[in-house]
Design a protein around this motif. Structure first.
Motif, PDB file in Angstrom:
ATOM      1  N   ALA A 293       0.848  -1.193   0.000  1.00  0.00           N
ATOM      2  CA  ALA A 293       0.000   0.000   0.000  1.00  0.00           C
ATOM      3  C   ALA A 293       0.878   1.237   0.000  1.00  0.00           C
ATOM      4  O   ALA A 293       1.904   1.297   0.699  1.00  0.00           O
ATOM      5  N   LEU A 294       0.480   2.226  -0.803  1.00  0.00           N
ATOM      6  CA  LEU A 294       1.148   3.525  -0.839  1.00  0.00           C
ATOM      7  C   LEU A 294       0.106   4.578  -0.491  1.00  0.00           C
ATOM      8  O   LEU A 294      -0.850   4.784  -1.238  1.00  0.00           O
ATOM      9  N   THR A 295       0.274   5.198   0.661  1.00  0.00           N
ATOM     10  CA  THR A 295      -0.667   6.200   1.129  1.00  0.00           C
ATOM     11  C   THR A 295       0.063   7.511   1.367  1.00  0.00           C
ATOM     12  O   THR A 295       1.298   7.542   1.510  1.00  0.00           O
ATOM     13  N   VAL A 296      -0.730   8.567   1.415  1.00  0.00           N
ATOM     14  CA  VAL A 296      -0.158   9.907   1.585  1.00  0.00           C
ATOM     15  C   VAL A 296      -0.894  10.617   2.706  1.00  0.00           C
ATOM     16  O   VAL A 296      -2.133  10.603   2.758  1.00  0.00           O
ATOM     17  N   GLU A 297      -0.126  11.212   3.592  1.00  0.00           N
ATOM     18  CA  GLU A 297      -0.637  12.081   4.647  1.00  0.00           C
ATOM     19  C   GLU A 297       0.016  13.440   4.481  1.00  0.00           C
ATOM     20  O   GLU A 297       0.978  13.580   3.722  1.00  0.00           O
ATOM     21  N   PRO A 298      -0.485  14.451   5.153  1.00  0.00           N
ATOM     22  CA  PRO A 298       0.141  15.778   5.032  1.00  0.00           C
ATOM     23  C   PRO A 298       1.630  15.734   5.390  1.00  0.00           C
ATOM     24  O   PRO A 298       1.999  15.510   6.535  1.00  0.00           O
ATOM     25  N   GLY A 299       2.465  15.919   4.385  1.00  0.00           N
ATOM     26  CA  GLY A 299       3.904  15.958   4.603  1.00  0.00           C
ATOM     27  C   GLY A 299       4.606  14.616   4.618  1.00  0.00           C
ATOM     28  O   GLY A 299       5.833  14.563   4.733  1.00  0.00           O
ATOM     29  N   THR A 300       3.876  13.496   4.490  1.00  0.00           N
ATOM     30  CA  THR A 300       4.489  12.175   4.602  1.00  0.00           C
ATOM     31  C   THR A 300       3.866  11.212   3.617  1.00  0.00           C
ATOM     32  O   THR A 300       2.637  11.171   3.470  1.00  0.00           O
ATOM     33  N   ALA A 301       4.728  10.440   2.954  1.00  0.00           N
ATOM     34  CA  ALA A 301       4.286   9.333   2.102  1.00  0.00           C
ATOM     35  C   ALA A 301       4.690   8.032   2.782  1.00  0.00           C
ATOM     36  O   ALA A 301       5.820   7.904   3.276  1.00  0.00           O
ATOM     37  N   ARG A 302       3.773   7.060   2.799  1.00  0.00           N
ATOM     38  CA  ARG A 302       4.006   5.794   3.491  1.00  0.00           C
ATOM     39  C   ARG A 302       3.932   4.644   2.495  1.00  0.00           C
ATOM     40  O   ARG A 302       2.927   4.481   1.806  1.00  0.00           O
ATOM     41  N   THR A 362       1.320 -11.047  14.582  1.00  0.00           N
ATOM     42  CA  THR A 362       1.141 -12.055  15.623  1.00  0.00           C
ATOM     43  C   THR A 362       1.045 -13.463  15.053  1.00  0.00           C
ATOM     44  O   THR A 362       1.489 -14.435  15.682  1.00  0.00           O
ATOM     45  N   ASP A 363       0.452 -13.604  13.855  1.00  0.00           N
ATOM     46  CA  ASP A 363       0.303 -14.928  13.253  1.00  0.00           C
ATOM     47  C   ASP A 363       1.397 -15.228  12.237  1.00  0.00           C
ATOM     48  O   ASP A 363       1.247 -16.134  11.402  1.00  0.00           O
ATOM     49  N   GLY A 364       2.485 -14.507  12.251  1.00  0.00           N
ATOM     50  CA  GLY A 364       3.612 -14.758  11.363  1.00  0.00           C
ATOM     51  C   GLY A 364       3.722 -13.710  10.275  1.00  0.00           C
ATOM     52  O   GLY A 364       2.727 -13.191   9.781  1.00  0.00           O
ATOM     53  N   GLY A 365       4.936 -13.417   9.915  1.00  0.00           N
ATOM     54  CA  GLY A 365       5.168 -12.399   8.905  1.00  0.00           C
ATOM     55  C   GLY A 365       5.587 -11.078   9.517  1.00  0.00           C
ATOM     56  O   GLY A 365       5.811 -10.962  10.737  1.00  0.00           O
ATOM     57  N   LEU A 366       5.675 -10.081   8.658  1.00  0.00           N
ATOM     58  CA  LEU A 366       6.208  -8.793   9.087  1.00  0.00           C
ATOM     59  C   LEU A 366       5.506  -7.674   8.341  1.00  0.00           C
ATOM     60  O   LEU A 366       5.114  -7.836   7.182  1.00  0.00           O
ATOM     61  N   VAL A 367       5.356  -6.541   9.019  1.00  0.00           N
ATOM     62  CA  VAL A 367       4.837  -5.325   8.411  1.00  0.00           C
ATOM     63  C   VAL A 367       5.978  -4.315   8.384  1.00  0.00           C
ATOM     64  O   VAL A 367       6.484  -3.911   9.439  1.00  0.00           O
ATOM     65  N   THR A 368       6.395  -3.931   7.196  1.00  0.00           N
ATOM     66  CA  THR A 368       7.461  -2.936   7.040  1.00  0.00           C
ATOM     67  C   THR A 368       6.844  -1.662   6.487  1.00  0.00           C
ATOM     68  O   THR A 368       6.077  -1.693   5.522  1.00  0.00           O
ATOM     69  N   GLU A 369       7.201  -0.549   7.086  1.00  0.00           N
ATOM     70  CA  GLU A 369       6.634   0.744   6.684  1.00  0.00           C
ATOM     71  C   GLU A 369       7.769   1.729   6.468  1.00  0.00           C
ATOM     72  O   GLU A 369       8.536   2.021   7.393  1.00  0.00           O
ATOM     73  N   LEU A 370       7.856   2.222   5.248  1.00  0.00           N
ATOM     74  CA  LEU A 370       8.847   3.233   4.882  1.00  0.00           C
ATOM     75  C   LEU A 370       8.146   4.580   4.796  1.00  0.00           C
ATOM     76  O   LEU A 370       7.256   4.784   3.966  1.00  0.00           O
ATOM     77  N   ARG A 371       8.540   5.496   5.678  1.00  0.00           N
ATOM     78  CA  ARG A 371       7.944   6.841   5.724  1.00  0.00           C
ATOM     79  C   ARG A 371       8.937   7.840   5.155  1.00  0.00           C
ATOM     80  O   ARG A 371      10.080   7.928   5.615  1.00  0.00           O
ATOM     81  N   LEU A 372       8.479   8.598   4.159  1.00  0.00           N
ATOM     82  CA  LEU A 372       9.336   9.569   3.498  1.00  0.00           C
ATOM     83  C   LEU A 372       8.659  10.941   3.482  1.00  0.00           C
ATOM     84  O   LEU A 372       7.435  11.014   3.284  1.00  0.00           O
ATOM     85  N   PRO A 373       9.414  11.997   3.707  1.00  0.00           N
ATOM     86  CA  PRO A 373       8.823  13.343   3.617  1.00  0.00           C
ATOM     87  C   PRO A 373       8.503  13.689   2.171  1.00  0.00           C
ATOM     88  O   PRO A 373       9.257  13.385   1.243  1.00  0.00           O
ATOM     89  N   THR A 374       7.366  14.339   1.973  1.00  0.00           N
ATOM     90  CA  THR A 374       6.946  14.708   0.624  1.00  0.00           C
ATOM     91  C   THR A 374       7.457  16.071   0.207  1.00  0.00           C
ATOM     92  O   THR A 374       7.248  16.476  -0.946  1.00  0.00           O
ATOM     93  N   GLN A 375       8.109  16.795   1.101  1.00  0.00           N
ATOM     94  CA  GLN A 375       8.631  18.119   0.748  1.00  0.00           C
ATOM     95  C   GLN A 375       9.794  18.469   1.661  1.00  0.00           C
ATOM     96  O   GLN A 375      10.056  17.792   2.629  1.00  0.00           O
TER      97      GLN A 375
END
Length: 375
Positions: A293-302, A362-375
């Protein structure tokens, strides 16, 4: 080359000049006040004509200056005062030298202890005692710098040692395969081909390791190759998915991307998102799932990549970003990876002012989140 004066001599001269000038100004003021007082206290006499009556005009007043004796005493006092000032100035040189030495003693202590510290004794510190003044703050700052240098050097040494082991393993496997094939004079074309295939695979593994190390070094250097450009993050993530996903990979892909751009270096960001997607696909289970998933928040892309897979203990999640740390228990089991994927991602995130967050499922696997500034 002209040799400049030491700090101690400069302080001594400064103290002496201050004392001499202050004393001279003080003596000048005192001498002026004394001479002015003598002029104002001069004697005034009245002259009367003998036999004049009381109704006669006021007699003429004659003002006389100070006596010659007073002038001689004033001159003698001025001469003695200037001799005393000269004596005090000479004495102040010695006193200033001692005071300057006392003030600079902590500086000499810092210099002497700093000279003893080398690459093999980075655990030593200045540890300056005394009051918490400017020199104490300087020593404490130097100690903090030594702590950071020690941490960096230790990390680099650990990385070099591990890297040597990582590169030695494929080279040793390659040499063993070739030695076995060449030691058998009756080896057929199939055996020679198998040995060559093994050697080629190990050579590719070493090349992947070197390539990953070069990317890691570039990201950790903090030096950009040019001004940041607008990177189409959606295109980079889509391209990474296209390179990894295949019809027969046995994984269920769930992709949600929105259009966004971030400032940075296109090659590094593309490598970072490719590593995230590649890890999610390779460290999975048959019939597993990958969600991107690629989402955008004010000032941050995830960029969020979630996968199923082996259970990752929460205390071990933070170690996955360290160089050559793999989820596989056996170091040789992860043939497709070199153990630098998440290390490179974190370095790229730091290089772009972002952050990498790892959260075990909890049931196995991993969640990786890369947060980058948009400006």
């Amino acid at each position: 080359m002209r040799r400049s004066l030491s700090v101690r001599w400069r302080l001594t001269i400064a103290y002496t000049v201050i004392i001499a000038v202050s004393g001279a100004v003080l003596l000048t003021l005192v001498y002026g006040l004394v001479t002015r007082g003598e002029v104002q206290s001069g004697s005034a006499t009245t002259q009367r004509t003998p036999g004049a009556d009381a109704e006669a005009p006021p007699p003429e007043r004659v003002v006389t200056g100070p006596d010659d004796d007073d002038s001689d005493e004033t001159a003698q006092l001025a001469q003695s005062s200037w001799f005393a000032l000269a004596f005090v100035t000479v004495v102040s040189v010695g006193i200033g030298w001692l005071v300057a030495g006392r003030l600079l003693a902590p500086v000499h202590t810092i210099t002497a202890r700093a000279r003893r510290i080398s690459a093999d004794s980075l655990d030593e510190r200045i540890a300056l005692g005394g009051p918490r003044d400017e020199l104490r703050a300087l020593a404490d700052t130097f100690d903090e710098l030594l702590g950071r240098v020690q941490s960096t050097v230790t990390s680099e040494r650990r990385l070099v040692a591990t890297m040597s082991h990582e590169l030695r393993t494929p080279l040793a496997n390659q040499q063993a395969a070739l030695d076995v094939a060449l030691a058998d004079p009756d080896a057929g074309a199939g055996e020679l081909r198998a040995a060559a295939t093994t050697a080629l695979d190990q050579s590719r593994r070493a090349a992947r390791t070197i390539d990953a190390l070069l990317v890691l070094a570039r990201a950790q250097s903090g030096e950009a190759t040019g001004p940041p450009s607008a990177v189409d993050l959606r295109a980079a993530v889509a391209d990474a998915i296209e390179q990894v996903r295949t019809p027969d990979d046995g994984l269920a892909w769930d992709v949600h991307l929105v259009a966004t751009t971030v400032p940075g270096e296109p090659d590094l960001l593309a490598r970072a998102v490719a590593n995230l997607v590649d890890n999610a696909a390779h460290h999975n289970v048959p019939g597993g799932r990958v969600r991107v998933a690629l989402t955008v928040e004010p000032g941050t892309a995830r960029v969020t990549v979630e996968n199923t897979g082996p259970v990752v203990p929460p205390e071990a999640a933070a170690d996955l970003v360290l160089p050559f740390r793999r989820a596989a228990a056996d170091r040789t089991a992860a043939v497709s990876g070199v153990g630098l994927g998440l290390t490179v991602v974190r370095a790229v995130a730091d290089h772009h002012g972002g952050v990498l967050v790892l959260t075990p499922r909890t049931d196995g696997g991993l969640v990786t989140e890369l947060r980058l500034p948009t400006q």
